[in-house]
Design an enzyme around this catalytic site. Structure first.
Site, PDB file in Angstrom:
ATOM      1  N   HIS A 117     -53.219 -46.985 -12.810  1.00  0.00           N
ATOM      2  CA  HIS A 117     -54.117 -45.512 -13.551  1.00  0.00           C
ATOM      3  C   HIS A 117     -53.040 -44.490 -13.674  1.00  0.00           C
ATOM      4  O   HIS A 117     -52.759 -43.985 -14.604  1.00  0.00           O
ATOM      5  CB  HIS A 117     -55.173 -45.067 -12.785  1.00  0.00           C
ATOM      6  CG  HIS A 117     -55.855 -44.000 -13.224  1.00  0.00           C
ATOM      7  ND1 HIS A 117     -57.300 -43.991 -14.030  1.00  0.00           N
ATOM      8  CD2 HIS A 117     -55.406 -42.457 -13.082  1.00  0.00           C
ATOM      9  CE1 HIS A 117     -57.311 -42.447 -14.196  1.00  0.00           C
ATOM     10  NE2 HIS A 117     -56.494 -41.787 -13.773  1.00  0.00           N
ATOM     11  N   GLU A 118     -52.359 -44.079 -12.591  1.00  0.00           N
ATOM     12  CA  GLU A 118     -51.390 -43.086 -12.534  1.00  0.00           C
ATOM     13  C   GLU A 118     -50.010 -43.290 -13.277  1.00  0.00           C
ATOM     14  O   GLU A 118     -49.386 -42.326 -13.938  1.00  0.00           O
ATOM     15  CB  GLU A 118     -50.720 -42.588 -11.145  1.00  0.00           C
ATOM     16  CG  GLU A 118     -51.988 -42.302 -10.137  1.00  0.00           C
ATOM     17  CD  GLU A 118     -52.959 -41.407 -10.627  1.00  0.00           C
ATOM     18  OE1 GLU A 118     -52.535 -40.548 -11.473  1.00  0.00           O
ATOM     19  OE2 GLU A 118     -54.231 -41.441 -10.328  1.00  0.00           O
ATOM     20  N   GLU A 125     -57.741 -38.839 -19.001  1.00  0.00           N
ATOM     21  CA  GLU A 125     -58.556 -39.640 -17.963  1.00  0.00           C
ATOM     22  C   GLU A 125     -59.110 -40.843 -18.326  1.00  0.00           C
ATOM     23  O   GLU A 125     -59.375 -41.940 -17.675  1.00  0.00           O
ATOM     24  CB  GLU A 125     -59.444 -38.919 -17.139  1.00  0.00           C
ATOM     25  CG  GLU A 125     -58.560 -37.802 -16.485  1.00  0.00           C
ATOM     26  CD  GLU A 125     -57.600 -38.007 -15.359  1.00  0.00           C
ATOM     27  OE1 GLU A 125     -57.403 -39.369 -15.257  1.00  0.00           O
ATOM     28  OE2 GLU A 125     -56.773 -37.293 -14.899  1.00  0.00           O
ATOM     29  N   ALA A 170     -55.248 -39.653  -6.198  1.00  0.00           N
ATOM     30  CA  ALA A 170     -53.891 -39.751  -6.441  1.00  0.00           C
ATOM     31  C   ALA A 170     -53.677 -38.686  -7.561  1.00  0.00           C
ATOM     32  O   ALA A 170     -54.716 -38.382  -8.357  1.00  0.00           O
ATOM     33  CB  ALA A 170     -53.239 -41.008  -6.979  1.00  0.00           C
ATOM     34  N   MET A 171     -52.584 -38.430  -8.028  1.00  0.00           N
ATOM     35  CA  MET A 171     -52.102 -37.396  -8.902  1.00  0.00           C
ATOM     36  C   MET A 171     -50.939 -37.919  -9.603  1.00  0.00           C
ATOM     37  O   MET A 171     -49.752 -37.996  -9.043  1.00  0.00           O
ATOM     38  CB  MET A 171     -51.839 -36.029  -8.311  1.00  0.00           C
ATOM     39  CG  MET A 171     -51.541 -35.010  -9.350  1.00  0.00           C
ATOM     40  SD  MET A 171     -52.879 -34.622 -10.637  1.00  0.00           S
ATOM     41  CE  MET A 171     -51.558 -34.223 -11.987  1.00  0.00           C
ATOM     42  N   GLU A 172     -50.870 -37.778 -11.084  1.00  0.00           N
ATOM     43  CA  GLU A 172     -49.706 -38.358 -11.669  1.00  0.00           C
ATOM     44  C   GLU A 172     -48.566 -37.592 -12.108  1.00  0.00           C
ATOM     45  O   GLU A 172     -47.808 -37.795 -13.082  1.00  0.00           O
ATOM     46  CB  GLU A 172     -50.367 -38.986 -13.270  1.00  0.00           C
ATOM     47  CG  GLU A 172     -50.512 -37.688 -13.949  1.00  0.00           C
ATOM     48  CD  GLU A 172     -52.243 -37.074 -14.143  1.00  0.00           C
ATOM     49  OE1 GLU A 172     -52.693 -37.492 -12.768  1.00  0.00           O
ATOM     50  OE2 GLU A 172     -52.597 -36.713 -14.776  1.00  0.00           O
ATOM     51  N   GLU A 204     -52.948 -29.922 -10.608  1.00  0.00           N
ATOM     52  CA  GLU A 204     -53.803 -30.025 -11.558  1.00  0.00           C
ATOM     53  C   GLU A 204     -55.156 -29.695 -11.118  1.00  0.00           C
ATOM     54  O   GLU A 204     -55.603 -30.078 -10.045  1.00  0.00           O
ATOM     55  CB  GLU A 204     -53.787 -31.640 -12.118  1.00  0.00           C
ATOM     56  CG  GLU A 204     -54.671 -31.813 -13.405  1.00  0.00           C
ATOM     57  CD  GLU A 204     -54.883 -33.034 -13.907  1.00  0.00           C
ATOM     58  OE1 GLU A 204     -55.112 -33.275 -15.109  1.00  0.00           O
ATOM     59  OE2 GLU A 204     -54.694 -34.069 -13.330  1.00  0.00           O
TER      60      GLU A 204
HETATM   61  N1  BES Z   1     -55.332 -36.585 -12.869  1.00  0.00           N
HETATM   62  C1  BES Z   1     -55.856 -37.276 -11.855  1.00  0.00           C
HETATM   63  C2  BES Z   1     -56.138 -36.517 -10.438  1.00  0.00           C
HETATM   64  C3  BES Z   1     -56.655 -35.169 -10.435  1.00  0.00           C
HETATM   65  C4  BES Z   1     -58.123 -35.400 -10.159  1.00  0.00           C
HETATM   66  C5  BES Z   1     -56.467 -33.990 -10.475  1.00  0.00           C
HETATM   67  C6  BES Z   1     -58.993 -34.383 -10.196  1.00  0.00           C
HETATM   68  C7  BES Z   1     -57.499 -32.809 -10.489  1.00  0.00           C
HETATM   69  C8  BES Z   1     -58.607 -32.989 -10.501  1.00  0.00           C
HETATM   70  C9  BES Z   1     -55.625 -38.677 -11.223  1.00  0.00           C
HETATM   71  O1  BES Z   1     -54.752 -39.320 -12.574  1.00  0.00           O
HETATM   72  C10 BES Z   1     -56.897 -39.288 -11.069  1.00  0.00           C
HETATM   73  O2  BES Z   1     -57.470 -39.609 -11.966  1.00  0.00           O
HETATM   74  N2  BES Z   1     -57.101 -39.760  -9.796  1.00  0.00           N
HETATM   75  C11 BES Z   1     -58.202 -40.400  -9.425  1.00  0.00           C
HETATM   76  C12 BES Z   1     -57.998 -42.182  -9.280  1.00  0.00           C
HETATM   77  C13 BES Z   1     -58.032 -42.960 -10.084  1.00  0.00           C
HETATM   78  C14 BES Z   1     -57.650 -44.451 -10.102  1.00  0.00           C
HETATM   79  C15 BES Z   1     -59.600 -42.975 -10.713  1.00  0.00           C
HETATM   80  C16 BES Z   1     -58.823 -39.942  -8.168  1.00  0.00           C
HETATM   81  O3  BES Z   1     -58.165 -38.920  -7.755  1.00  0.00           O
HETATM   82  O4  BES Z   1     -59.796 -40.109  -8.040  1.00  0.00           O
HETATM   83 ZN    ZN Z   2     -56.106 -39.727 -13.888  1.00  0.00          ZN
END
Ligand code: BES
Ligand code: ZN
Length: 986
Positions: free
Chosen positions: A406-407, A429, A371-373, A235
């Site tokens: 979150h994930e 998000e 993290a990544m979902e 992503e």
């Molecule tokens: N989908 C995001 C990961 C992501 C972030 C992909 C930026 C590409 C670019 C994931 O769900 C996410 O939001 N992760 C957060 C943690 C969350 C608990 C706020 C992160 O990576 O900070």
């Molecule tokens: Zn997210």
């Protein structure tokens, strides 16, 4: 101070989300570079080594690679038009072979779409080489004579196309256009509308060195040996660097994967493994995975590793597993417990079951985001998944619960129903951020997660959104850099906050029903913001409520910023007016044209309040793009607006209003909830930043803190008070300010003490109070921390988890070079991820300029500091007064290396700019920052740079407005101490 604790989760703290030692992708495509596929090269590539291994799989493939001479006539290609009225680009795009590339848009045309991908990959973890084969089933939406597909850093070695009867269709032209990461296949005949075709490709690439795409990560096992794993992070736009694909979120398809591996490894992917077949004549095994459901490319994931696992079956029969490096599996049980509870809860909450047979959660030692979902295979930074109750703090534990919540929310919001395009990223998000507090609350009911929503989401969002350089939640984005740049506080935290506001006026039950309808209607498909408003409108109507949900909510999603509601009370009559709140007075042009200009920066505001006459029941008035007046009765002594701060707006009281509130807080603060107290603190300190009231008002209000015992208000207050300390670092008021804060904190320091006991919130508060005491120079606190540090270092004392951050940081700050080196060694050898983060933070506390410099230089060496940790170091060093200038100098001096490492498409570069410039407070600093960045290309960090410059201007403005009042107030009040004890006592 507030984010001193474990905080490397990008959006919880504003720290980076992308990082990595990216190879300079542009260089790959320069003339002579070897990664580029040219037409000639494609014709004559010999597939080495791999051919033998996959011979069986390839019997039917590649009967005739398409590579005849080019016959392109320059005629428009049928079906290839997204925007026929768009002006042609001034210079036509040129493919790598020098020919014109016939498609100039960043987005793919919509004439074909994928139905099914069959992908076979063989990654070699030693040489980094990846060999791939794939078959894509396509369908034609419009007639066309070309296929355009994404591919980035892929060497396409063979390609062919067949119709549904297996008849080959000649590919007469193959072009590569690296700037848009697109491949063009020109065909000898027209593809008919509504027909299916099969596209086959062979390709080579390498495991990436950064933290995106298909990349290599390492860890050291229990025997001290270095182990390699291969993992993915796609992503938003990196799937195209692992295999050719239609890499846009709405182009969902099914995926069937095969991965070759060595026997000491195993593989994981979105779906369960179906078979593992040894490859004859080799030492390899081929793992085949079940076919996926329809899903977007950015959610595809696979990992090759030798981890250990902890598993259980959830109440709804999902096979849930947590994977970690072998020596860390005992830190996985908390994640497994929390994930089980939350997955079952979401099943009920969303009214839809989790659709895959299994869900894996895996810790990746090198990970850019938090993290990544990925559907069925969620990847985590180690600190976001592992928890050890003997060693990790309550904050670290909360991070794990929140990130999991979150994930897992994304498994529905994002995976099952995906935004049609990235401009609606907030649907993913914002919702996951809204749900993370609900999910964590269910797993940990005693943590007051709903209350914590305020300080974790609402306050940071309001802070950023008060800048002119903010942006609307819904923002048009096109290219990968723009897409990356909206993974920010606005999409996440403002997104979550406006959903919370919506919930406050329609209620949880109706919101839930609306969400269920929305998910149900769009399952396995895509949706837009409008689809969400429609589902919610349908449900509110059904319940007899005729609110114009779309009209109300668009004032919040299409305009940047939020309103300041100015209120006054006279003879029982309230007047409330609205206007956009901008914290910086400077008259510069607004970079954001609102998407709906007729709104004119006015909002539909649900204005709520309680009064002294009716403190338990809130009343609401709608301000529908307007100001309002209403009666509250003459006997009202105080009014508190924006009850529980559920609305995304701020309140500016007149001086009588503030006086009444200050009086109430000082005499009976418990008449208001902790959330209301925190909201008053956040509003008053922010209004002072904007210069609309005197610093004395905030300071008068803050005096009530001597009686405050709750975490939320303290967290809010300490954040602001220590920000002021930073701003006046070079002024005489600095010492006075520390003394004042010390007076406020001291009674609580005595009350709370050094025993790591109490509720979760009490433990969070203890950390903040102890750290504040150290910051204020309380000698008792410093000595206590030093003593514990000494015992830990020399006699292996196990320090209670919630004291560790303060102990390590104080130990280094007041310690020797040897103390620092000891922490460096712990950073390098600890198997407890939460501990390594604390070490990174502690080492930034050094007061030794040479150590500081050395630490900064380590960030340029990925063997010393993992790229994922670089941002934490730069941020923590910049917060240390002695580290500000060295950090800024280092970033300038090594800018080309830094931008080469972090500048590609990711916004880490923006986070770095913010981290190193945020302590600046003078016009001189501003000039330096401006002139430096005039000369360099900040790429995707452009908006962050604008926000950073505005923040420095704001700091200058703060000085002009507040320094005098602040100094005067402190002089007056410190001669009348708040308590009888002073720091001198220790
Ligand atoms: N989908 C995001 C990961 C992501 C972030 C992909 C930026 C590409 C670019 C994931 O769900 C996410 O939001 N992760 C957060 C943690 C969350 C608990 C706020 C992160 O990576 O900070
Ligand atoms: Zn997210």
């Amino acid at each position: 101070m507030s984010d001193h604790d474990v905080d490397d989760i990008a959006f919880l703290t504003g720290s980076p989300n992308e990082s990595g030692f990216m190879v300079n992708k542009r260089a790959m495509y320069e003339p002579g570079a070897v990664m580029v596929c040219s037409q000639k090269r494609a014709c004559c590539v010999v597939t080495l080594g791999f051919a033998a291994i996959i011979a069986v799989a390839l019997i039917v493939a590649f009967t005739k690679p398409g590579c005849p001479e080019a016959t392109y006539t320059g005629e428009p290609v049928p079906g290839l038009s997204i925007n026929p009225t768009a002006a042609p680009p001034s210079t036509p795009p040129t493919a790598t072979n020098g020919e014109e590339f016939p498609w100039s848009e960043v987005r793919l045309p919509f004439h074909v779409r994928p139905l099914h991908y069959d992908i076979t990959l063989h990654p070699n973890l030693t040489t980094r080489h990846v060999q791939g084969e794939m078959t894509i089933k396509l369908t034609t939406i419009e007639e066309t004579t070309a296929i355009i597909i994404h591919g980035d850093e892929l060497n396409i070695t063979q390609y062919s196309l067949q119709n549904k009867y297996g008849k080959p269709i000649e590919i007469v032209k193959f072009l590569v256009y690296p700037p848009h990461q697109q491949l063009y296949l020109g065909l000898s005949e027209i593809l008919r509308r509504g027909s299916n075709y099969t596209l086959r490709m062979s390709f080579e690439t390498s495991l990436k060195e950064g933290l995106e795409g298909f990349y290599l990560s390492t860890y050291t096992n229990g025997e001290g040996e270095k182990r390699f794993i291969a993992t993915t992070h796609f992503e938003p736009t990196s799937a195209r660097s692992a295999f050719p694909c239609f890499d846009e979120p709405h182009l969902k398809a099914r995926f069937h994967l095969n991965i070759y591996r060595e026997p000491q490894h195993f593989t994981l992917s979105n779906m369960p493994r179906q078979t593992s077949i040894p490859v004859e004549g080799s030492n390899l095994v081929m793992d085949e995975f079940q076919e996926s459901v329809d899903m977007s490319t950015y959610l595809v994931a696979f990992v090759v590793c030798d981890y250990q696992v902890l598993s259980n079956l959830t109440a709804h029969q999902v096979n849930l597993s947590v994977y970690t490096p072998p020596n860390m599996v005992d830190q996985a049980s908390y994640a497994l417990r929390v994930a089980s509870i939350i997955l079952d809860y979401y099943h009920t909450f969303f009214g839809l079951s989790y659709p895959l047979p299994k869900l894996d959660l895996i810790a990746i030692p090198d990970f850019g985001a938090g993290a990544m979902e990925n559907w069925g295979l969620v990847t985590y930074r180690e600190t976001a998944l592992m928890f050890d109750k003997r060693h990790s703090s309550s904050r670290a534990q909360q991070t794990v619960a929140v990130v999991i919540a979150h994930e897992l929310a994304h498994q529905w919001f994002g995976n099952l129903v995906t935004m049609s395009w990235w401009s609606d990223l907030w649907l993913n998000e914002g919702f996951a951020s809204f749900m993370e507090n609900i999910g964590a609350e269910v797993a940990e009911p005693g943590w007051a997660m709903q209350e914590q929503f305020l300080v974790e989401k609402m306050h940071p969002a309001l802070e950023l959104d008060a800048l002119l350089a903010s942006h609307p939640i819904s923002t048009p984005v096109n290219d990968p850099a723009q897409i990356e740049s909206i993974f920010d506080t606005i999409s996440y935290k403002k997104g979550a906050s406006i959903i919370s506001m919506l919930e406050s006026f329609i209620g949880r039950a109706i919101l839930q029903e609306g969400l269920r309808l929305y998910l149900d209607l769009h399952s396995y498909g895509t949706a837009t913001t409008n689809d969400l408003w429609e589902a919610l409108t349908q449900v509110t109507r059904k319940h007899g409520n005729h609110l114009d949900i779309k009209g109300i909510m668009e004032t919040w999603t299409l305009q940047a910023g939020f309103p300041l509601i100015s209120v006054s009370l006279q003879d029982g009559q309230v007047t409330a007016s609205q206007g956009r709140f901008l914290v910086c007075e400077e008259n510069v042009t607004d970079p954001n044209e609102p998407l709906n200009t007729t709104l004119g920066y006015r909002w539909h505001v649900p204005l709520t309040y309680i009064t002294s006459a009716n403190p338990r029941n809130q009343t609401m008035h709608w301000m529908n793009l307007t100001d309002v007046e209403f009666d509250v009765g003459k006997d009202v002594k105080w009014i508190k607006f924006n009850v529980g701060q559920r609305g995304f707006y701020r309140i500016g009281y007149d001086s009588a209003g503030w006086n009444a509130i200050i009086h109430l807080l000082k005499t009976d603060h418990e008449a208001l909830t902790p959330a209301d107290r925190a909201s008053l603190i956040d509003d008053v300190f922010t209004l002072i930043k904007a210069g609309s009231i005197s610093a004395a008002v905030a300071l008068d209000l803050s005096m009530y803190l001597k009686a405050e015992t709750r975490y939320i208000p303290w967290h809010t207050a300490l954040g602001h008070l220590f920000q002021w300390v930073q701003l006046i670092f070079n002024y005489p008021a600095h010492t006075l300010m520390l003394e004042y804060i010390h007076n406020l904190v001291l009674p609580h320091y005595h009350r709370i003490g050094w025993n790591d006991t109490g509720t979760h919130l009490e433990r969070l508060l203890r950390y903040e109070i102890l750290w504040a005491a150290v910051q204020c120079g309380n000698t008792h606190a410093i000595q206590e921390a030093q003593l514990l540090f000494f015992e830990w270092r020399n006699h292996g004392l196990i320090i209670p988890p919630n004291l560790r951050s303060v102990v390590y940081s104080t130990g280094v700050r007041y310690g020797t070079e040897d103390d620092w080196r000891y922490c460096w060694q712990v950073y390098n050898t600890s198997t407890i991820p939460s501990e390594t983060t604390l070490m990174l933070q502690a080492m930034a506390q050094t007061r030794d300029p040479w150590l500081m410099q050395q630490y900064l230089e380590y960030t340029l060496d990925n063997v010393k500091i993992r790229p994922q940790d670089v941002m934490t170091v730069l941020k923590e060093v910049s917060k240390n007064p002695g580290g500000r200038l060295p950090a800024w100098r280092m970033v300038r001096q090594h800018w080309s290396k830094i931008s080469q490492l972090f500048g590609h498409g990711s916004f880490t570069i923006g986070a770095i700019i913010k981290a190193v410039t945020s302590p600046f407070t003078s016009s001189f600093d501003l000039g330096e920052v401006e002139s430096f960045f005039k000369e360099v290309d900040v790429g995707p960090g452009e908006r962050a740079l604008a926000q950073a410059l505005e923040t420095i201007r704001l700091h200058i403005q703060w000085h002009e407005h507040n320094l005098k009042d602040l100094t005067q107030w402190l002089h007056q009040h410190l001669s009348l101490p708040l308590t009888n004890t002073s720091s001198e006592q220790y």
